[in-house]
Design a protein around this motif. Structure first.
Motif, PDB file in Angstrom:
ATOM      1  N   ILE A 197      -6.045   1.557   6.255  1.00 13.90           N
ATOM      2  CA  ILE A 197      -6.489   1.336   4.876  1.00 13.90           C
ATOM      3  C   ILE A 197      -5.721   0.227   4.177  1.00 13.90           C
ATOM      4  O   ILE A 197      -6.241  -0.437   3.286  1.00 13.90           O
ATOM      5  CB  ILE A 197      -6.402   2.658   4.083  1.00 13.90           C
ATOM      6  CG1 ILE A 197      -7.295   3.717   4.748  1.00 13.90           C
ATOM      7  CG2 ILE A 197      -6.834   2.474   2.642  1.00 13.90           C
ATOM      8  CD1 ILE A 197      -7.195   5.098   4.150  1.00 13.90           C
ATOM      9  N   GLY A 198      -4.459   0.001   4.555  1.00 13.31           N
ATOM     10  CA  GLY A 198      -3.736  -1.139   4.019  1.00 13.31           C
ATOM     11  C   GLY A 198      -2.977  -0.877   2.747  1.00 13.31           C
ATOM     12  O   GLY A 198      -2.682   0.260   2.382  1.00 13.31           O
ATOM     13  N   GLN A 259     -13.789   6.735   0.165  1.00 11.52           N
ATOM     14  CA  GLN A 259     -14.657   5.984  -0.748  1.00 11.52           C
ATOM     15  C   GLN A 259     -13.849   5.428  -1.916  1.00 11.52           C
ATOM     16  O   GLN A 259     -14.044   4.278  -2.337  1.00 11.52           O
ATOM     17  CB  GLN A 259     -15.768   6.898  -1.271  1.00 11.52           C
ATOM     18  CG  GLN A 259     -16.735   6.204  -2.243  1.00 11.52           C
ATOM     19  CD  GLN A 259     -17.524   5.107  -1.580  1.00 11.52           C
ATOM     20  OE1 GLN A 259     -18.319   5.368  -0.684  1.00 11.52           O
ATOM     21  NE2 GLN A 259     -17.319   3.865  -2.007  1.00 11.52           N
ATOM     22  N   LYS A 260     -12.931   6.219  -2.421  1.00 12.97           N
ATOM     23  CA  LYS A 260     -12.075   5.760  -3.516  1.00 12.97           C
ATOM     24  C   LYS A 260     -11.201   4.588  -3.071  1.00 12.97           C
ATOM     25  O   LYS A 260     -10.991   3.634  -3.830  1.00 12.97           O
ATOM     26  CB  LYS A 260     -11.195   6.919  -3.999  1.00 12.97           C
ATOM     27  CG  LYS A 260     -10.327   6.579  -5.199  1.00 12.97           C
ATOM     28  CD  LYS A 260      -9.554   7.808  -5.674  1.00 12.97           C
ATOM     29  CE  LYS A 260      -8.674   7.454  -6.874  1.00 12.97           C
ATOM     30  NZ  LYS A 260      -7.915   8.648  -7.354  1.00 12.97           N
ATOM     31  N   LYS A 265      -9.999  -1.264  -2.929  1.00 10.80           N
ATOM     32  CA  LYS A 265      -9.868  -2.486  -2.127  1.00 10.80           C
ATOM     33  C   LYS A 265     -10.758  -3.589  -2.691  1.00 10.80           C
ATOM     34  O   LYS A 265     -10.347  -4.747  -2.804  1.00 10.80           O
ATOM     35  CB  LYS A 265     -10.247  -2.178  -0.679  1.00 10.80           C
ATOM     36  CG  LYS A 265     -10.287  -3.376   0.249  1.00 10.80           C
ATOM     37  CD  LYS A 265      -8.920  -3.792   0.727  1.00 10.80           C
ATOM     38  CE  LYS A 265      -8.397  -2.871   1.789  1.00 10.80           C
ATOM     39  NZ  LYS A 265      -7.125  -3.400   2.383  1.00 10.80           N
ATOM     40  N   ARG A 266     -11.958  -3.248  -3.074  1.00 10.62           N
ATOM     41  CA  ARG A 266     -12.889  -4.250  -3.602  1.00 10.62           C
ATOM     42  C   ARG A 266     -12.434  -4.769  -4.969  1.00 10.62           C
ATOM     43  O   ARG A 266     -12.626  -5.931  -5.297  1.00 10.62           O
ATOM     44  CB  ARG A 266     -14.297  -3.655  -3.683  1.00 10.62           C
ATOM     45  CG  ARG A 266     -14.973  -3.596  -2.312  1.00 10.62           C
ATOM     46  CD  ARG A 266     -16.432  -3.265  -2.427  1.00 10.62           C
ATOM     47  NE  ARG A 266     -17.121  -3.559  -1.180  1.00 10.62           N
ATOM     48  CZ  ARG A 266     -18.045  -2.799  -0.624  1.00 10.62           C
ATOM     49  NH1 ARG A 266     -18.380  -1.667  -1.212  1.00 10.62           N
ATOM     50  NH2 ARG A 266     -18.638  -3.153   0.482  1.00 10.62           N
ATOM     51  N   ILE A 297     -16.538   4.504   6.179  1.00  7.19           N
ATOM     52  CA  ILE A 297     -15.836   5.749   5.838  1.00  7.19           C
ATOM     53  C   ILE A 297     -15.627   6.611   7.077  1.00  7.19           C
ATOM     54  O   ILE A 297     -14.517   7.095   7.329  1.00  7.19           O
ATOM     55  CB  ILE A 297     -16.626   6.529   4.765  1.00  7.19           C
ATOM     56  CG1 ILE A 297     -16.566   5.779   3.425  1.00  7.19           C
ATOM     57  CG2 ILE A 297     -16.072   7.946   4.609  1.00  7.19           C
ATOM     58  CD1 ILE A 297     -17.511   6.326   2.379  1.00  7.19           C
ATOM     59  N   GLN A 298     -16.683   6.788   7.881  1.00  2.00           N
ATOM     60  CA  GLN A 298     -16.560   7.673   9.031  1.00  2.00           C
ATOM     61  C   GLN A 298     -15.661   7.086  10.119  1.00  2.00           C
ATOM     62  O   GLN A 298     -14.913   7.803  10.776  1.00  2.00           O
ATOM     63  CB  GLN A 298     -17.937   8.002   9.611  1.00  2.00           C
ATOM     64  CG  GLN A 298     -17.905   9.128  10.641  1.00  2.00           C
ATOM     65  CD  GLN A 298     -17.307  10.405  10.085  1.00  2.00           C
ATOM     66  OE1 GLN A 298     -17.727  10.886   9.032  1.00  2.00           O
ATOM     67  NE2 GLN A 298     -16.307  10.959  10.768  1.00  2.00           N
TER      68      GLN A 298
END
Length: 499
Positions: A197-198, A259-260, A265-266, A297-298
């Motif tokens: 995820i970073g 999703q959050k 990130k965006r 997500i998956q």
């Protein structure tokens, strides 16, 4: 069948259960008739004892699954079948047969069967996916992981940060005994979290800790719910006895968390050039098309769960072996002390100077073997293996443990001997039968990251501490999602090093 079972919901419990049992008994008898016809094509042998509806399920419930599979192998041979509910399962053992199936006939044996958890994933992710979409997602993950591993400073910087935290947490214990599971989970989840995820992720936050806890619960609840893949009517039993509803709820919670992270990130904006983490790689345009968020997500969830569970279980086994074989631990410390100045964190560039450490990691992967049967496979068409007929759609269990514990492949396989991987010239070598990450099209995509985690965490640990364990009772293993040790406690003793 599903339509009929849904109608059971409208019945009272007693009537519904009777209806289900009668229906499945008829269904099973029809299956037996089909199998009798197919016997002319020489199906693999199976145990003689079975019960209506559930088939050979009672055999699997008698003891640990891995032990049961190996007992049946001794009786029936390297390829045999089990009838569980309405599902035919074929267990394949030995390097010869596994190679024949998953290398020589990879296109036939590399699918995944339909499962309850696959329904939740909605044809997304990478672990349970099949077909062209799976190949595309696998290529994306491999490309990003190769980027991490080819630029070792990126991955090592992430791991070193968590090693510092890990050692600080050990120091805070003051020499007291502790179950090491949470220490290892905190450290490895943070590494995996940053890789997946970073930098939008605060791995020290309660929100992330809850995500890790939910993920662990998903893994262990799914292990209990796996019976629903073979006896799907059980999901309609009251009180969620087989945790189907629990798995659904946890899957939703982990999905909302990722999703959050995507939204965050965006908002920060995507970096130019190579993606710094798996999520960003997916979010960038790929062939001019924005990535499918459900797929992102998956896949993140799949890789997070796989990377966390297997690595933590392997490191727990490492602590068992360090405490069970103090002479091995002393030899590791001697080699590390010689190769690294005191207080210097290890790098993968130091691996050549520490062959015994590398051999220890290999023997750890072989002997502990936390994924002894991997994940279920399915055949895409009618086929034969070793002269036996395997019908299309048959579920396959690859018995990887049969290779890693085979005395023809590894002398005295049940002994823990890192030196088995060091040749006469003092160099590490890898036999072709060393397959803890399996092989073929479903070879573990996270192998290099897992090896790096194990090498650096273990080297740092034995450099700074000597590990002991209270009591003399052996630590036993059991197969859940992974083959993990029973609970135990250890004590970390700070080493006094000159420097």
């Amino acid at each position: 069948m599903v339509t009929i079972l849904y109608s059971v919901v409208n019945m009272d419990v007693t009537t519904g259960l009777v209806f289900i049992m009668v229906f499945l008994l008829v269904h099973k008898l029809f299956r037996v008739r089909q199998l009798h016809v197919s016997m002319q094509k020489s199906l693999p042998p199976c145990p003689s004892f079975w019960l209506p509806v559930v088939g050979h399920l009672p055999l699997l419930a008698q003891r640990d699954l891995l032990e049961t599979l190996n007992i049946q192998r001794q009786k029936l041979g390297d390829i045999y079948r089990l009838e569980i509910g309405s599902t035919t399962v074929v267990v394949i053992s030995s390097y010869r047969l596994l190679y024949s199936a998953f290398i020589n006939n990879a296109d036939i044996f590399s699918d995944r069967p339909h499962t309850v958890f696959m329904e939740l994933c909605k044809d997304n992710g990478i672990i349970l996916l099949n077909g062209p979409k799976w190949k595309k997602q696998r290529q994306m993950v491999l490309k990003n992981f190769r980027y991490f591993c080819s630029r070792t400073t990126i991955l090592e910087t992430i791991i070193h940060k968590q090693i510092h935290r890990f050692l600080d947490n050990i120091a805070a214990l003051g020499g007291g005994t502790v179950d090491p599971t949470q220490l290892l989970t905190d450290a490895i989840s943070s590494v995996v979290g940053e890789v997946m995820i970073g930098k939008v992720l605060d791995t020290g936050s309660n929100e992330f800790k809850n995500y890790v806890s939910d993920h662990n619960d998903v893994v262990h609840s799914t292990a209990k719910a796996v019976i629903l893949d073979f006896l799907p009517f059980l999901r309609y039993f009251p009180l969620d006895l087989f945790r189907h509803t629990r798995v659904e709820d946890l899957h939703l919670k982990t999905t909302l968390f990722v999703q959050k992270m995507i939204d965050a990130k965006r908002q920060l904006g995507l970096e130019k050039g190579e993606a710094p983490d798996l999520m960003e790689a997916y979010l960038k345009c790929h062939g001019g098309v924005e990535a499918d968020e459900e797929q992102v997500i998956q896949t993140i969830s799949d890789m997070f769960a796989a990377g966390l569970e297997t690595t933590v279980s392997t490191l727990r086994w490492a602590l068992v072996y360090l405490t069970q074989y103090p002479d091995v631990q002393a030899r590791l410390q001697q080699e590390v002390d010689h190769a690294l100045p005191p207080g210097t964190l290890p790098s993968m560039a130091d691996k050549g100077a520490m062959p015994y450490v590398e051999a220890f990691v290999m023997e750890l992967l072989r002997h502990a073997n936390v994924a002894p049967v991997g994940l279920l496979h399915s055949v895409t068409s009618d086929t034969t293996l070793d002269g036996y007929f395997i019908p299309k759609g048959t579920t396959i269990i690859p018995n990887i443990d049969s290779v890693l514990k085979d005395p023809d492949n590894f002398e005295n396989p049940h002994e823990f001997k890192p030196e088995r991987f060091i040749n006469g010239e003092g160099k590490v070598f890898k036999p072709e039968t060393f397959i803890p990450f399996f092989f073929g099209k479903r070879l573990c995509v996270g192998e290099q990251i897992a090896r790096t985690n194990l090498m650096l965490f273990l080297t740092s640990l034995v450099q700074g501490y000597t590990v002991t364990r209270d009591g003399t009772d052996p630590v036993r293993g059991a197969l859940n999602i992974t083959y993990c040790p029973s609970n135990f406690k250890v004590c970390f003793h700070k080493r006094e090093l000159a420097g």
